[in-house]
Design an enzyme around this catalytic site. Structure first.
Site, PDB file in Angstrom:
ATOM      1  N   SER A 183     -44.881  18.041 -14.673  1.00 15.13           N
ATOM      2  CA  SER A 183     -45.273  17.996 -13.258  1.00 15.13           C
ATOM      3  C   SER A 183     -44.090  17.715 -12.331  1.00 15.13           C
ATOM      4  O   SER A 183     -43.247  16.858 -12.609  1.00 15.13           O
ATOM      5  CB  SER A 183     -46.326  16.907 -13.051  1.00 15.13           C
ATOM      6  OG  SER A 183     -46.591  16.766 -11.666  1.00 15.13           O
ATOM      7  N   SER A 213     -44.765  16.766  -9.232  1.00 15.86           N
ATOM      8  CA  SER A 213     -45.301  15.866  -8.199  1.00 15.86           C
ATOM      9  C   SER A 213     -44.488  14.582  -8.055  1.00 15.86           C
ATOM     10  O   SER A 213     -44.266  14.123  -6.924  1.00 15.86           O
ATOM     11  CB  SER A 213     -46.773  15.542  -8.486  1.00 15.86           C
ATOM     12  OG  SER A 213     -47.547  16.700  -8.307  1.00 15.86           O
ATOM     13  N   LYS A 257     -59.751  18.170 -13.025  1.00 17.95           N
ATOM     14  CA  LYS A 257     -60.214  18.298 -11.645  1.00 17.95           C
ATOM     15  C   LYS A 257     -61.740  18.406 -11.516  1.00 17.95           C
ATOM     16  O   LYS A 257     -62.329  17.835 -10.613  1.00 17.95           O
ATOM     17  CB  LYS A 257     -59.592  19.535 -11.007  1.00 17.95           C
ATOM     18  CG  LYS A 257     -58.112  19.404 -10.684  1.00 17.95           C
ATOM     19  CD  LYS A 257     -57.644  20.689 -10.049  1.00 17.95           C
ATOM     20  CE  LYS A 257     -56.265  20.586  -9.487  1.00 17.95           C
ATOM     21  NZ  LYS A 257     -55.900  21.751  -8.690  1.00 17.95           N
ATOM     22  N   ASP A 292     -56.110  21.066  -2.021  1.00 17.11           N
ATOM     23  CA  ASP A 292     -55.536  22.362  -2.395  1.00 17.11           C
ATOM     24  C   ASP A 292     -55.759  23.438  -1.324  1.00 17.11           C
ATOM     25  O   ASP A 292     -54.870  24.267  -1.074  1.00 17.11           O
ATOM     26  CB  ASP A 292     -56.134  22.854  -3.726  1.00 17.11           C
ATOM     27  CG  ASP A 292     -55.543  22.129  -4.928  1.00 17.11           C
ATOM     28  OD1 ASP A 292     -54.394  21.651  -4.832  1.00 17.11           O
ATOM     29  OD2 ASP A 292     -56.226  22.052  -5.958  1.00 17.11           O
ATOM     30  N   GLY A 345     -58.320  37.126  -8.895  1.00 16.92           N
ATOM     31  CA  GLY A 345     -58.498  35.950  -9.751  1.00 16.92           C
ATOM     32  C   GLY A 345     -59.678  35.113  -9.300  1.00 16.92           C
ATOM     33  O   GLY A 345     -59.977  35.031  -8.097  1.00 16.92           O
ATOM     34  N   ALA A 403     -58.016  27.808  -9.018  1.00 17.55           N
ATOM     35  CA  ALA A 403     -57.220  27.907  -7.796  1.00 17.55           C
ATOM     36  C   ALA A 403     -57.893  28.811  -6.767  1.00 17.55           C
ATOM     37  O   ALA A 403     -57.788  28.585  -5.550  1.00 17.55           O
ATOM     38  CB  ALA A 403     -55.825  28.435  -8.125  1.00 17.55           C
ATOM     39  N   THR A 445     -62.521  39.262 -15.498  1.00 14.54           N
ATOM     40  CA  THR A 445     -63.882  38.993 -15.980  1.00 14.54           C
ATOM     41  C   THR A 445     -64.795  38.944 -14.759  1.00 14.54           C
ATOM     42  O   THR A 445     -64.864  37.942 -14.050  1.00 14.54           O
ATOM     43  CB  THR A 445     -63.926  37.641 -16.739  1.00 14.54           C
ATOM     44  OG1 THR A 445     -62.861  37.628 -17.689  1.00 14.54           O
ATOM     45  CG2 THR A 445     -65.249  37.432 -17.434  1.00 14.54           C
ATOM     46  N   ARG A 446     -65.471  40.065 -14.516  1.00 10.04           N
ATOM     47  CA  ARG A 446     -66.240  40.210 -13.266  1.00 10.04           C
ATOM     48  C   ARG A 446     -67.304  39.123 -13.095  1.00 10.04           C
ATOM     49  O   ARG A 446     -67.552  38.653 -11.991  1.00 10.04           O
ATOM     50  CB  ARG A 446     -66.885  41.603 -13.236  1.00 10.04           C
ATOM     51  CG  ARG A 446     -67.581  41.873 -11.928  1.00 10.04           C
ATOM     52  CD  ARG A 446     -68.252  43.235 -11.850  1.00 10.04           C
ATOM     53  NE  ARG A 446     -69.075  43.271 -10.644  1.00 10.04           N
ATOM     54  CZ  ARG A 446     -68.938  44.133  -9.666  1.00 10.04           C
ATOM     55  NH1 ARG A 446     -68.036  45.075  -9.740  1.00 10.04           N
ATOM     56  NH2 ARG A 446     -69.720  44.093  -8.610  1.00 10.04           N
ATOM     57  N   LEU A 477     -49.835  32.569  -5.680  1.00  8.99           N
ATOM     58  CA  LEU A 477     -49.929  31.135  -5.981  1.00  8.99           C
ATOM     59  C   LEU A 477     -48.936  30.744  -7.061  1.00  8.99           C
ATOM     60  O   LEU A 477     -48.537  29.580  -7.168  1.00  8.99           O
ATOM     61  CB  LEU A 477     -51.352  30.756  -6.404  1.00  8.99           C
ATOM     62  CG  LEU A 477     -52.229  30.229  -5.259  1.00  8.99           C
ATOM     63  CD1 LEU A 477     -52.364  31.247  -4.145  1.00  8.99           C
ATOM     64  CD2 LEU A 477     -53.590  29.797  -5.765  1.00  8.99           C
ATOM     65  N   GLY A 510     -45.517  30.667  -3.615  1.00 10.61           N
ATOM     66  CA  GLY A 510     -46.538  29.661  -3.926  1.00 10.61           C
ATOM     67  C   GLY A 510     -46.052  28.227  -3.887  1.00 10.61           C
ATOM     68  O   GLY A 510     -46.856  27.287  -3.930  1.00 10.61           O
TER      69      GLY A 510
HETATM   70  P1  NAP Z   1     -57.354  29.422 -14.326  1.00  5.47           P
HETATM   71  O1  NAP Z   1     -58.516  28.643 -13.798  1.00  5.47           O
HETATM   72  O2  NAP Z   1     -57.024  29.352 -15.760  1.00  5.47           O
HETATM   73  O3  NAP Z   1     -57.588  30.965 -13.915  1.00  5.47           O
HETATM   74  C1  NAP Z   1     -56.718  31.970 -14.381  1.00  5.47           C
HETATM   75  C2  NAP Z   1     -57.028  33.270 -13.667  1.00  5.47           C
HETATM   76  O4  NAP Z   1     -56.065  34.236 -14.102  1.00  5.47           O
HETATM   77  C3  NAP Z   1     -58.407  33.840 -13.996  1.00  5.47           C
HETATM   78  O5  NAP Z   1     -58.931  34.512 -12.883  1.00  5.47           O
HETATM   79  C4  NAP Z   1     -58.069  34.820 -15.131  1.00  5.47           C
HETATM   80  O6  NAP Z   1     -59.005  35.872 -15.271  1.00  5.47           O
HETATM   81  C5  NAP Z   1     -56.756  35.371 -14.629  1.00  5.47           C
HETATM   82  N1  NAP Z   1     -55.990  35.968 -15.729  1.00  5.47           N
HETATM   83  C6  NAP Z   1     -55.346  35.328 -16.717  1.00  5.47           C
HETATM   84  N2  NAP Z   1     -54.742  36.228 -17.554  1.00  5.47           N
HETATM   85  C7  NAP Z   1     -55.059  37.457 -17.057  1.00  5.47           C
HETATM   86  C8  NAP Z   1     -54.743  38.781 -17.463  1.00  5.47           C
HETATM   87  N3  NAP Z   1     -54.000  39.036 -18.558  1.00  5.47           N
HETATM   88  N4  NAP Z   1     -55.221  39.807 -16.713  1.00  5.47           N
HETATM   89  C9  NAP Z   1     -55.963  39.580 -15.607  1.00  5.47           C
HETATM   90  N5  NAP Z   1     -56.297  38.336 -15.165  1.00  5.47           N
HETATM   91  C10 NAP Z   1     -55.841  37.286 -15.886  1.00  5.47           C
HETATM   92  O7  NAP Z   1     -56.018  29.012 -13.556  1.00  5.47           O
HETATM   93  P2  NAP Z   1     -55.879  28.431 -12.073  1.00  5.47           P
HETATM   94  O8  NAP Z   1     -55.908  26.965 -12.115  1.00  5.47           O
HETATM   95  O9  NAP Z   1     -56.824  29.152 -11.184  1.00  5.47           O
HETATM   96  O10 NAP Z   1     -54.358  28.838 -11.738  1.00  5.47           O
HETATM   97  C11 NAP Z   1     -53.999  30.201 -11.568  1.00  5.47           C
HETATM   98  C12 NAP Z   1     -52.528  30.302 -11.184  1.00  5.47           C
HETATM   99  O11 NAP Z   1     -52.323  29.669  -9.932  1.00  5.47           O
HETATM  100  C13 NAP Z   1     -51.577  29.590 -12.170  1.00  5.47           C
HETATM  101  O12 NAP Z   1     -50.437  30.396 -12.307  1.00  5.47           O
HETATM  102  C14 NAP Z   1     -51.239  28.303 -11.474  1.00  5.47           C
HETATM  103  O13 NAP Z   1     -49.967  27.824 -11.840  1.00  5.47           O
HETATM  104  C15 NAP Z   1     -51.251  28.742 -10.025  1.00  5.47           C
HETATM  105  N6  NAP Z   1     -51.542  27.636  -9.116  1.00  5.47           N
HETATM  106  C16 NAP Z   1     -50.597  27.353  -8.172  1.00  5.47           C
HETATM  107  C17 NAP Z   1     -50.831  26.343  -7.278  1.00  5.47           C
HETATM  108  C18 NAP Z   1     -49.805  26.049  -6.230  1.00  5.47           C
HETATM  109  O14 NAP Z   1     -49.783  24.929  -5.721  1.00  5.47           O
HETATM  110  N7  NAP Z   1     -48.990  27.022  -5.873  1.00  5.47           N
HETATM  111  C19 NAP Z   1     -52.027  25.583  -7.338  1.00  5.47           C
HETATM  112  C20 NAP Z   1     -52.956  25.904  -8.320  1.00  5.47           C
HETATM  113  C21 NAP Z   1     -52.697  26.938  -9.213  1.00  5.47           C
HETATM  114  P3  NAP Z   1     -60.250  35.743 -16.308  1.00  5.47           P
HETATM  115  O15 NAP Z   1     -61.288  34.930 -15.581  1.00  5.47           O
HETATM  116  O16 NAP Z   1     -60.656  37.131 -16.556  1.00  5.47           O
HETATM  117  O17 NAP Z   1     -59.732  35.044 -17.523  1.00  5.47           O
END
Ligand code: NAP
Length: 300
Positions: free
Chosen positions: A42, A44, A93, A129, A155, A159, A181-182, A243, A266
Site C-alpha cells: 500500500s 497510503s 470493504k 472513493d 468493468g 471500483a 461478465t454481463r 482507474l 488513476g
Molecule cells: P474487481 O472488483 O476485482 O473487478 C475487476 C474488474 O475487471 C471486473 O469488472 C472484471 O470483469 C474485470 N476484468 C478482469 N480481468 C478481465 C479480463 N481479462 N477481461 C475483461 N474484464 C476483466 O477490482 P476493482 O476493485 O473493481 O479494481 C479494478 C481496477 O481498478 C484495479 O486495477 C484497481 O487497482 C483499480 N482501482 C484503482 C483505484 C484508484 O484509486 N485509482 C481505486 C480502486 C481500484 P469480470 O466481472 O468479468 O470478472
C-alpha cells in the site's frame, strides 16, 4: 511544525510485519492505518504520513494486515483502540458495511466502506472513493462538466460502484455499463437506476457516442493483459480516464492521447480519496502538492 513522532525505521518495520503479528499492538501504536490483505504494497502510508508531518500532527499511519476471517475480531480491537480511524482495502470493504456501528448513506449506496472513524468505542464507516474519482476528474480536466454527457464505463467490480455513484451524483446524463461478465453489470445497474447495460463485445461500436470513457477493469494493470479496445471511433473531444495507476500511463491512455483526447490517470483517485479521509479524521484538508504526486509516481 514537523511531527516529532515520525520514525521511518518504525514505519519500515511495520510494513514488513506479517499477518501473525499482534493487531492490538499496532492499533495502540498507530494514529491511523490501512487494513487489508495483502497490504504491504500500500502507498497510503506514504501519503498520510507526509500529510501528518506537513500539518504538524503527531502520530503515524501504518498498515495492518488482517485476514478476512479475523476481521470481526479485529474490528473489536480497533473499536477499543486509541486510533483516529482507518482505511480499508481489498478484501474488507464490503464486510465492513455490517461490522461498523454506523454506516453513512454514501457507503451504503456504493456498497462498501473504505474509511472508518473511531470515536467513543464505535466505528463510523463512509466511502471516499467516489469523491476521489470525481475530484481527480475535476482537477485533471476542470473544463469537463458531466451534466448531460454520456459515459461509457468498462468493468463492474468494486471500483465501478464508486464511479457510478460519483458520476450520477455529479449529474451525468447517461451511463453505459459494459462488463465481460454481463450478469455482474446487470446486478450493478439494478443498484444504480438509469444505468444501461450493453454487451462487452459492443464496446468499440459504442465509443463514437460517448464524451467520457472510464476503465474500471483491472486490464492494463502491471501483470495483467492490456485492455483490447480500438479507439478509432472515439471523438477527440472525449475525456478518457483509467482507474489503473500502475503503470501510470496505461496503453488505453496512450492510445487516447494519440487520438487527441484529454486523459486523466488513476493516481489522483488514490490521492483524493485519501485527502477526503484525512479531512474526515483530522478536520483539515491536506495539500496535494506536485512533490507528493512526484514521490508517488517515483514509487510505481
Ligand atoms: P474487481 O472488483 O476485482 O473487478 C475487476 C474488474 O475487471 C471486473 O469488472 C472484471 O470483469 C474485470 N476484468 C478482469 N480481468 C478481465 C479480463 N481479462 N477481461 C475483461 N474484464 C476483466 O477490482 P476493482 O476493485 O473493481 O479494481 C479494478 C481496477 O481498478 C484495479 O486495477 C484497481 O487497482 C483499480 N482501482 C484503482 C483505484 C484508484 O484509486 N485509482 C481505486 C480502486 C481500484 P469480470 O466481472 O468479468 O470478472
Amino acid at each position: 511544525m514537523v511531527d516529532e513522532c515520525f520514525d521511518p525505521a518504525l514505519m519500515n518495520r511495520m510494513n514488513t510485519l506479517d499477518e501473525t503479528d499482534d493487531i492490538s499492538a499496532k492499533a495502540h501504536a498507530l494514529t491511523a492505518a490501512v487494513i487489508g490483505h495483502p497490504i504491504a504494497h500500500s502507498r497510503s502510508p506514504m501519503i498520510h504520513n507526509r500529510w501528518l508531518a506537513e500539518e504538524g500532527l503527531a502520530g503515524q499511519y501504518g498498515v495492518i494486515d488482517i485476514l478476512p476471517a479475523a476481521l470481526p475480531a479485529a474490528c473489536d480491537i480497533l473499536r477499543q483502540s486509541p486510533m483516529t480511524g482507518f482505511n480499508a482495502t481489498l478484501p474488507h470493504k464490503e464486510m465492513l458495511l455490517d461490522l461498523c456501528d454506523e454506516v453513512d448513506a454514501t457507503a451504503r449506496a456504493i456498497g462498501a466502506v473504505n474509511t472508518v472513524s473511531v470515536r467513543d468505542g464505535r466505528l463510523y464507516g463512509t466511502n471516499t472513493d467516489a469523491f476521489g474519482f470525481m475530484e481527480n476528474l475535476r482537477q485533471g480536466a476542470p473544463e469537463f462538466d458531466p451534466a448531460g454527457k454520456t459515459a461509457l464505463v468498462l468493468g463492474a467490480g468494486g471500483a465501478a460502484r464508486a464511479v457510478l455513484f460519483g458520476l450520477q451524483a455529479a449529474g451525468i446524463g447517461q451511463i453505459l455499463l459494459l462488463n465481460r461478465t454481463r450478469s455482474k453489470a446487470e446486478a450493478l445497474a439494478e443498484a444504480f437506476p438509469g444505468v444501461q447495460v450493453a454487451e462487452w463485445a459492443a464496446r468499440q461500436a459504442l465509443l463514437k457516442d460517448v464524451q467520457l470513457l472510464v476503465n474500471t477493469t483491472s486490464l492494463g494493470m502491471c501483470g495483467q493483459p492490456d485492455l483490447e479496445l480500438d479507439l478509432g471511433g472515439v471523438s477527440p473531444e472525449a475525456l478518457v480516464t483509467d482507474l489503473v495507476y500502475n503503470p501510470l500511463q496505461t496503453s488505453l491512455l496512450n492510445h487516447a492521447a494519440a487520438k487527441g483526447c484529454q486523459t486523466v490517470t488513476g493516481l489522483g483517485m488514490l490521492v483524493y480519496q485519501a485527502q477526503k479521509a484525512f479531512e474526515i479524521w483530522f478536520g483539515v484538508r491536506p495539500a496535494v502538492t506536485d512533490e507528493l504526486i512526484k514521490t508517488l509516481e517515483d514509487s510505481l
